[in-house]
Design a protein around this motif. Structure first.
Motif, PDB file in Angstrom:
ATOM      1  N   VAL A  82       0.738  -1.352  -0.256  1.00  0.00           N
ATOM      2  CA  VAL A  82       0.048   0.130   0.013  1.00  0.00           C
ATOM      3  C   VAL A  82       0.860   1.295   0.145  1.00  0.00           C
ATOM      4  CG1 VAL A  82      -1.905   1.257   1.268  1.00  0.00           C
ATOM      5  CG2 VAL A  82      -1.885  -1.354   1.255  1.00  0.00           C
ATOM      6  N   ASN A  83       0.926   2.123  -1.095  1.00  0.00           N
ATOM      7  CA  ASN A  83       1.512   3.191  -1.088  1.00  0.00           C
ATOM      8  C   ASN A  83       0.540   4.549  -0.943  1.00  0.00           C
ATOM      9  OD1 ASN A  83       4.112   2.480  -1.826  1.00  0.00           O
ATOM     10  ND2 ASN A  83       3.343   1.860  -3.415  1.00  0.00           N
ATOM     11  N   LEU A  84       0.814   5.260  -0.012  1.00  0.00           N
ATOM     12  CA  LEU A  84      -0.024   6.538   0.345  1.00  0.00           C
ATOM     13  C   LEU A  84       0.786   7.602   0.048  1.00  0.00           C
ATOM     14  CD1 LEU A  84      -1.171   5.327   3.896  1.00  0.00           C
ATOM     15  CD2 LEU A  84      -2.422   4.910   1.711  1.00  0.00           C
ATOM     16  N   TYR A  85       0.076   8.575  -0.312  1.00  0.00           N
ATOM     17  CA  TYR A  85       0.867   9.955  -0.931  1.00  0.00           C
ATOM     18  C   TYR A  85      -0.067  11.174  -0.382  1.00  0.00           C
ATOM     19  CZ  TYR A  85       3.253   6.859  -4.111  1.00  0.00           C
ATOM     20  OH  TYR A  85       4.386   5.800  -4.633  1.00  0.00           O
ATOM     21  N   THR A  86       0.558  11.971   0.164  1.00  0.00           N
ATOM     22  CA  THR A  86      -0.046  13.456   0.744  1.00  0.00           C
ATOM     23  C   THR A  86      -0.342  14.557  -0.573  1.00  0.00           C
ATOM     24  OG1 THR A  86       2.130  14.275   1.557  1.00  0.00           O
ATOM     25  CG2 THR A  86       1.035  13.116   2.949  1.00  0.00           C
ATOM     26  N   GLU A  87      -0.904  15.367  -0.035  1.00  0.00           N
ATOM     27  CA  GLU A  87      -1.329  16.266  -1.106  1.00  0.00           C
ATOM     28  C   GLU A  87       0.166  17.224  -1.415  1.00  0.00           C
ATOM     29  OE1 GLU A  87      -5.831  17.865  -0.566  1.00  0.00           O
ATOM     30  OE2 GLU A  87      -4.299  18.297   0.835  1.00  0.00           O
ATOM     31  N   ARG A  88       0.110  17.758  -2.774  1.00  0.00           N
ATOM     32  CA  ARG A  88       1.213  18.433  -2.984  1.00  0.00           C
ATOM     33  C   ARG A  88       0.576  19.798  -3.221  1.00  0.00           C
ATOM     34  NH1 ARG A  88       3.529  13.257  -2.497  1.00  0.00           N
ATOM     35  NH2 ARG A  88       6.078  13.397  -2.998  1.00  0.00           N
ATOM     36  N   ALA A  89       1.519  21.034  -3.301  1.00  0.00           N
ATOM     37  CA  ALA A  89       1.020  22.161  -3.677  1.00  0.00           C
ATOM     38  C   ALA A  89       1.334  22.423  -4.965  1.00  0.00           C
ATOM     39  CB  ALA A  89       2.041  23.496  -2.799  1.00  0.00           C
ATOM     40  N   PRO A  90       0.217  22.960  -5.471  1.00  0.00           N
ATOM     41  CA  PRO A  90       0.425  23.185  -7.246  1.00  0.00           C
ATOM     42  C   PRO A  90       1.786  24.160  -7.650  1.00  0.00           C
ATOM     43  CG  PRO A  90      -1.850  23.510  -6.630  1.00  0.00           C
ATOM     44  CD  PRO A  90      -0.900  23.538  -5.289  1.00  0.00           C
ATOM     45  N   ILE A  91       2.135  23.744  -8.755  1.00  0.00           N
ATOM     46  CA  ILE A  91       3.365  24.530  -9.160  1.00  0.00           C
ATOM     47  C   ILE A  91       2.771  25.985  -9.699  1.00  0.00           C
ATOM     48  CG2 ILE A  91       5.030  24.649 -10.927  1.00  0.00           C
ATOM     49  CD1 ILE A  91       5.974  23.005  -8.814  1.00  0.00           C
ATOM     50  N   GLY A  92       3.484  26.870  -9.203  1.00  0.00           N
ATOM     51  CA  GLY A  92       3.332  28.257  -9.677  1.00  0.00           C
ATOM     52  C   GLY A  92       2.132  28.904  -8.802  1.00  0.00           C
ATOM     53  N   LYS A  93       1.600  28.393  -7.755  1.00  0.00           N
ATOM     54  CA  LYS A  93       0.465  29.104  -7.007  1.00  0.00           C
ATOM     55  C   LYS A  93       0.583  29.084  -5.719  1.00  0.00           C
ATOM     56  CE  LYS A  93      -3.206  27.597 -10.338  1.00  0.00           C
ATOM     57  NZ  LYS A  93      -4.620  27.029 -10.722  1.00  0.00           N
ATOM     58  N   THR A  94       0.318  30.215  -5.039  1.00  0.00           N
ATOM     59  CA  THR A  94       0.130  30.066  -3.486  1.00  0.00           C
ATOM     60  C   THR A  94      -1.043  30.385  -3.005  1.00  0.00           C
ATOM     61  OG1 THR A  94       2.411  31.392  -3.752  1.00  0.00           O
ATOM     62  CG2 THR A  94       0.980  31.592  -1.708  1.00  0.00           C
ATOM     63  N   SER A  95      -1.483  29.537  -2.001  1.00  0.00           N
ATOM     64  CA  SER A  95      -2.967  29.739  -1.417  1.00  0.00           C
ATOM     65  C   SER A  95      -2.715  29.423  -0.093  1.00  0.00           C
ATOM     66  CB  SER A  95      -3.887  28.699  -2.183  1.00  0.00           C
ATOM     67  OG  SER A  95      -3.375  27.208  -2.008  1.00  0.00           O
ATOM     68  N   ILE A  96      -3.820  30.034   0.743  1.00  0.00           N
ATOM     69  CA  ILE A  96      -4.049  29.520   2.151  1.00  0.00           C
ATOM     70  C   ILE A  96      -5.776  29.084   2.178  1.00  0.00           C
ATOM     71  CG2 ILE A  96      -4.592  31.896   2.895  1.00  0.00           C
ATOM     72  CD1 ILE A  96      -3.572  31.018   5.719  1.00  0.00           C
ATOM     73  N   SER A  97      -5.709  28.109   2.955  1.00  0.00           N
ATOM     74  CA  SER A  97      -7.301  27.216   2.851  1.00  0.00           C
ATOM     75  C   SER A  97      -7.620  27.138   4.338  1.00  0.00           C
ATOM     76  CB  SER A  97      -7.570  26.204   2.098  1.00  0.00           C
ATOM     77  OG  SER A  97      -6.645  25.092   2.489  1.00  0.00           O
ATOM     78  N   GLN A  98      -8.895  27.049   4.564  1.00  0.00           N
ATOM     79  CA  GLN A  98      -9.205  26.753   5.967  1.00  0.00           C
ATOM     80  C   GLN A  98     -10.617  25.885   5.508  1.00  0.00           C
ATOM     81  OE1 GLN A  98      -8.257  27.286   9.350  1.00  0.00           O
ATOM     82  NE2 GLN A  98      -9.587  25.732   9.558  1.00  0.00           N
ATOM     83  N   GLN A  99     -10.484  24.538   6.344  1.00  0.00           N
ATOM     84  CA  GLN A  99     -11.754  23.543   6.148  1.00  0.00           C
ATOM     85  C   GLN A  99     -12.173  23.319   7.630  1.00  0.00           C
ATOM     86  OE1 GLN A  99     -10.502  19.961   4.138  1.00  0.00           O
ATOM     87  NE2 GLN A  99     -12.915  19.124   4.402  1.00  0.00           N
ATOM     88  N   VAL A 100     -13.461  23.324   7.747  1.00  0.00           N
ATOM     89  CA  VAL A 100     -14.311  22.961   9.025  1.00  0.00           C
ATOM     90  C   VAL A 100     -15.162  21.974   8.447  1.00  0.00           C
ATOM     91  CG1 VAL A 100     -15.460  23.880  10.849  1.00  0.00           C
ATOM     92  CG2 VAL A 100     -14.011  25.207   9.936  1.00  0.00           C
TER      93      VAL A 100
END
Length: 780
Positions: free
Chosen positions: A229-247
C-alpha cells in the motif's frame, strides 16, 4: 496643426516604447510529470486558453512554446486532472505536476514492481484511489474509499482508530494492527521491521492518492505476502500560492479543522497542513482527540534531479470501549466492556517521522531513486487487564536503480535495489486493576531488523508481448533483551534471545500482452512471505518465546485483463488468482486468570487455500453541453473462496489437537460488492453516492460463529465553485450508514469462548451519522 502632429508623435513614441514589453513573447520550456513518482507524462497537451495555439509533450514529458505574459496555459492528459497555470514575466521553465482523475485510471503511472509505468502496462492487479475519490467522502475514514478497490478491505476498531488493511485475506492475522503487507507514506516505510503496520498516526485527510499492489510483492518489497500500500499526501500546485481553511462538524461530537498553506514557484512547492480532530464517540468510553502537523516539499533542481521531503507529527488520544458479544451488538451496540472503562483503556500516541527522497536521471536511460527516513513513537496503552508502555525508534532507507531502452527492439527495463529497516523498541508491561497500577510484568528491549535486495527485468519478446521476471532475497532478525529477569522471583522465565529467520528468496515472473492500445492481458506467478511479528514470537505474560515459529509462505498464480472501450469512457479490470499458503500463523486467545492476564499464542497451524475473483467497471459520461458535466456509475465485486487445507489447531498432533481442514478461513467474507454514482453539474453542484455490501463471515476456526452480513449506504451533496479570481469555495453535507445497519467493522478472530458460548469479538460501528463542512481557499 503642429500641436496635433506633436501630440501624435509623442503618443506613437510612447506606444513604441511600451509595446515590446506588452506584446513580447516568452519562449517557454517545461516538463509534465506525475507528482508521486516524477515520471514524465508523455503525450500530455498544452493549450493557451482562448486560442488554438498549443503543443504536445514528447516521450520525456517535455514541451516548448511561445506565450505572452498573462496567458493561461491549460495542461491535460488522459487519466489526469486538467491544470491551468498563468504565465508570469519571469517564467522561462516550468515543471507541471498533474494529479490523476478518477476516470480512465488505466493511463495513470503507478509504482509497479520494477519501474513506474501505467496501470494498463503493469503485469499485476493494481488498485488506485485518487484525490477525486477521497473528495467523495468526508476524508476522515480510509475504509470509505479504499474499500471500493476489489480485493481490499479496511477495518477499524473504533470510530477514529485501529485501522488495518486486509489485502486478499492478509492483514487480519492478529487482532491489533496489520500484518502481511507493506505500507509506505511518500515512499517512507510505515511498516515496522517486524512486519507490523500501525496506521493510527496518519492524517488521512491530507492524502491525495492511494496505490495498492495486490498479491505477493516480496520480490521487490520484502515482507509482503499480501501486497503493498503506497500512500501519498497532497502537493502544492506549481506556480500558485494559497491558504485554505476547512471546517467539518457531524454526529457524535465530530469536529475537524484543516488549515493549509500551499505555495509553489515554477519548479518548487511547499505544503504545510495543521489538522485538529475531536470525536465524543458512538460508544460509551469511545472518544478521540487528534492533532496533526505535516510538511511536504517538492523541488525540481533540473530536468534530471528532483527531491521530495516529508515531515510529520501526530499527537492522538483514543479511548477504547472494548469488545462485546453477539447479543450486546444487537441490543446495546453503544455499550462497552466494564473492565475497559474501569482501567480507562486507551491508546495515547505521540509520533514523528521525517524522510527525504531523491530522484536522479543520470542519462535518458539510467536513473536512481533513493529514500531515507527516521521516525519514533511513544505509545501508552492501558487495556482491560494491564498497561503497555512502548517507545519506538526506527530508521532505514530504500534505493532503486532503473535502466530502460525504448530504442531497442526488446525495450529492456531493469531495476536493481535494496531496502533496510531497523527498529529499537523499549516495551514495558504492568498490571492494572480499576485504574491502579500494579507490578511490573515485562521489560523488554527489542531490536528488529529487516533488509532485502532485489532485481527485476522486463523484455518485449514480441511486438505485443512482454516478459518480466525478478526475485528478492529477504532477511528478518530479532534481538530480545529481557531487563526484568534479574530483579524478580526465580520462577520468572528470562525471555532474552536472538532469532534470525532463514533468508527467503522470493521470485516473480509475468507475461503481459497488449492486445490493442486500450486492452491488455497478463499472467503472473509469484511467491511471498510474512514473518511473525515480535509480539507473536514473545508471549511476555507467560514468559514463552516461540523460537520455532516460521514465516508464512505463499505461492500465487494470477491472470487478468485491463482495458477501456467507447473512446475510453468505459473501463474495466478483472483478475482471478489462486494462492496456497503454508505454515499459516494463527493466534489462539486464552482468557485471563487470577494471576495471568488474557493473552494469545501464535502457532504455525498448516495450509490455507486462497481462490479469488476481482472485478471493477466504471463508465464516465461527459456531455459536451447542457447542465450536467459528468455522470460516473461504477461497481466493484470481490469473491473469496478461502478455506483451510491440512490445517490444525496446533502442531502438537496429540489428543487435544483439532483438525479444521475444509473449514472456511475466519475473518474473510465470501462476497463483497461496492457500487456508486457521481453526478456533477456545471454550476458547481455535485452528488456522490456509494453502496457497500459485506457478506456474513466465520469468526472462529470451527466456523460455528459468524459475523452477520451488512449493507452501508453513504452519500454526499455539495457545491464547489470559484468566487472570482482569488477565492474557491466548497460546501457540502453528507451521511454515512444511511440505512442504520448494525455491524462491526473489525471483528476479533479466534477468541476463546466465555461460559455463555458468545465470544467477545465485536467492535460496533455507528448507526446513521451526518456531517457538514466547508472549505474556503484564497489564491494569491
Amino acid at each position: 496643426m503642429k500641436f496635433l502632429y506633436t501630440k501624435f508623435t509623442l503618443t506613437l513614441l510612447l506606444l513604441t516604447a511600451f509595446c515590446p514589453a506588452v506584446f513580447a513573447q516568452l519562449a517557454l520550456t517545461g516538463r509534465i510529470v506525475d507528482p508521486t513518482n516524477a515520471q514524465p507524462i508523455a503525450g500530455a497537451s498544452v493549450l493557451i486558453t482562448g486560442t488554438q495555439r498549443g503543443t504536445t509533450a514528447d516521450d520525456k514529458g517535455e514541451f516548448s512554446l511561445s506565450a505572452n505574459e498573462g496567458d493561461q496555459l491549460q495542461f491535460s492528459a488522459i487519466g489526469y486532472q486538467t491544470l491551468t497555470v498563468g504565465v508570469k514575466a519571469t517564467t522561462r521553465s516550468l515543471t507541471i505536476e498533474l494529479d490523476p482523475s478518477n476516470t480512465d485510471l488505466n493511463e495513470v503511472i503507478v509504482s509497479g514492481y520494477s519501474a513506474p509505468q501505467t496501470i494498463q502496462r503493469t503485469a499485476g492487479a493494481v488498485g488506485l484511489i485518487t484525490s477525486r475519490d477521497i473528495q467523495r467522502t468526508n476524508g476522515l475514514h480510509l475504509q470509505n474509499y479504499v474499500n471500493l478497490i476489489p480485493g481490499v478491505k479496511v477495518e477499524m476498531r473504533t470510530i477514529a482508530a485501529g485501522n488495518r488493511i486486509v489485502i486478499r485475506g492478509y492483514g487480519n492475522q492478529t487482532n491489533f494492527n496489520g500484518v502481511g503487507y507493506k505500507a509506505y507514506l511518500n515512499d517512507i516505510p510505515l511498516t515496522d521491521a517486524d512486519g507490523t503496520t500501525f496506521l493510527d498516526d496518519i492524517d488521512f485527510t491530507t492524502l491525495s492518492r492511494v496505490e495498492v499492489l495486490k498479491g505477493p510483492a516480496s520480490s521487490a518489497y520484502g515482507n509482503a505476502i499480501g501486497g503493498v500500500v503506497n500512500l501519498y499526501t497532497e502537493r502544492a500546485p506549481i506556480g500558485k500560492t494559497s491558504i485554505s481553511q476547512q471546517v467539518l462538524a457531524g454526529s457524535y461530537g465530530l469536529f475537524r479543522t484543516n488549515t493549509s498553506l500551499k505555495t509553489g514557484s515554477d519548479n518548487t512547492s511547499l505544503n504545510i497542513n495543521y489538522g485538529h480532530q475531536k470525536y465524543d464517540g458512538f460508544r460509551v468510553h469511545g472518544g478521540s482527540t487528534k492533532d496533526f502537523l505535516s510538511i511536504t516539499s517538492d523541488t525540481y533542481m533540473s530536468a534530471k534531479r528532483s527531491m521530495s521531503v516529508f515531515v510529520g507529527y501526530t499527537n492522538s488520544y483514543d479511548l477504547l470501549a472494548g469488545e462485546i458479544d453477539s447479543v450486546a451488538i444487537l441490543e446495546q451496540p453503544e455499550s462497552s466492556d466494564p473492565a475497559y472503562v474501569s482501567n480507562n483503556a486507551s491508546i495515547k500516541t505521540e509520533s514523528a517521522r521525517a524522510g527525504i527522497s531523491h530522484n536522479y536521471q543520470f542519462t535518458d536511460r539510467f536513473a536512481n531513486k533513493t529514500t531515507i527516513f527516521v521516525g519514533g513513537q511513544v505509545i501508552d496503552q492501558p487495556f482491560a487487564a494491564g498497561v503497555n508502555k512502548t517507545n519506538k525508534f526506527k530508521f532505514g532507507g530504500r534505493s532503486v536503480f532503473t535502466y530502460s531502452n525504448d530504442a531497442s527492439p526488446l525495450r529492456p527495463t531493469v531495476s536493481i535495489g535494496g531496502e533496510f529497516l531497523k527498529n529499537f523498541n523499549y516495551a514495558k508491561g504492568y498490571g492494572l486493576s480499576n485504574g491502579i497500577l500494579g507490578a511490573l510484568r515485562s521489560d523488554l528491549e527489542i531490536q528488529a531488523m529487516q533488509y532485502s535486495v532485489f532485481a527485476q527485468a522486463a523484455l518485449q519478446i514480441a511486438p505485443k508481448l512482454t516478459l518480466s521476471a525478478g526475485a528478492g532475497l529477504n532477511y528478518v532478525e530479532y534481538g530480545i533483551t529481557d531487563m526484568r529477569a534479574a530483579t524478580t522471583t526465580p520462577a520468572y522465565v528470562n525471555v532474552s534471545g536472538y532469532k534470525r529467520f532463514k533468508p527467503i528468496l522470493a521470485p516473480r515472473a509475468a507475461l503481459a500482452y497488449q492486445a490493442t492500445n486500450n486492452v491488455s492481458f497478463y499472467a503472473s506467478a509469484s511467491q511471498g512471505y510474512s514473518a511473525p511479528g515480535t509480539n507473536q514470537v514473545v508471549v511476555a505474560q507467560t514468559g514463552v518465546v516461540n523460537y520455532d515459529l516460521r514465516p508464512e509462505l505463499g505461492t500465487s498464480y494470477e491472470i487478468g485483463s485491463k482495458g477501456s472501450f467507447l473512446n475510453k469512457t468505459l473501463t474495466y479490470e478483472i483478475a482471478y488468482f489462486t494462492m496456497m499458503v503454508s505454515d499459516k500463523l494463527v493466534p489462539q486467545g486464552f482468557a485471563a486468570t487470577s494471576t495471568v492476564p488474557a493473552y494469545s499464542i501464535t502457532t504455525n497451524a498448516g495450509k490455507v487455500q486462497h481462490n479469488g475473483l476481482e472485478l471493477a467497471v466504471q463508465y464516465a459520461y461527459r456531455p459536451a453541453a447542457g447542465a450536467v458535466s459528468l455522470i460516473r456509475p461504477f461497481v466493484s465485486y470481490t469473491y473469496n473462496d478461502f478455506y483451510y487445507k491440512d490445517y490444525k489447531s496446533d502442531n502438537n498432533s496429540d489428543a487435544k489437537t483439532v483438525d479444521y481442514t475444509g473449514k472456511k478461513e475466519s475473518g474473510i467474507a465470501p462476497n463483497l460488492l461496492n457500487a456508486g454514482v457521481d453526478i456533477e453539474v456545471r454550476p458547481g453542484f455535485y452528488l456522490n453516492g456509494t453502496m457497500m455490501y459485506v457478506d456474513k463471515m466465520p469468526i472462529n476456526l470451527p466456523n460455528n460463529h459468524f459475523a452477520p452480513a451488512y449493507t452501508l449506504v453513504n452519500g454526499k451533496l455539495g457545491y464547489r465553485s470559484a468566487l472570482g479570481t482569488h477565492l474557491n469555495l466548497d460546501v457540502y453535507v453528507g451521511s454515512d450508514n444511511m440505512l442504520s445497519s448494525t455491524y462491526s467493522s473489525l471483528v476479533f478472530l479466534n477468541l476463546a469462548n466465555p461460559a455463555n458460548n458468545r465470544p467477545l469479538a465485536y467492535n460496533p460501528s455507528p448507526k446513521i451519522t451526518f456531517y457538514s463542512g466547508a472549505m474556503l481557499k484564497y489564491i494569491f
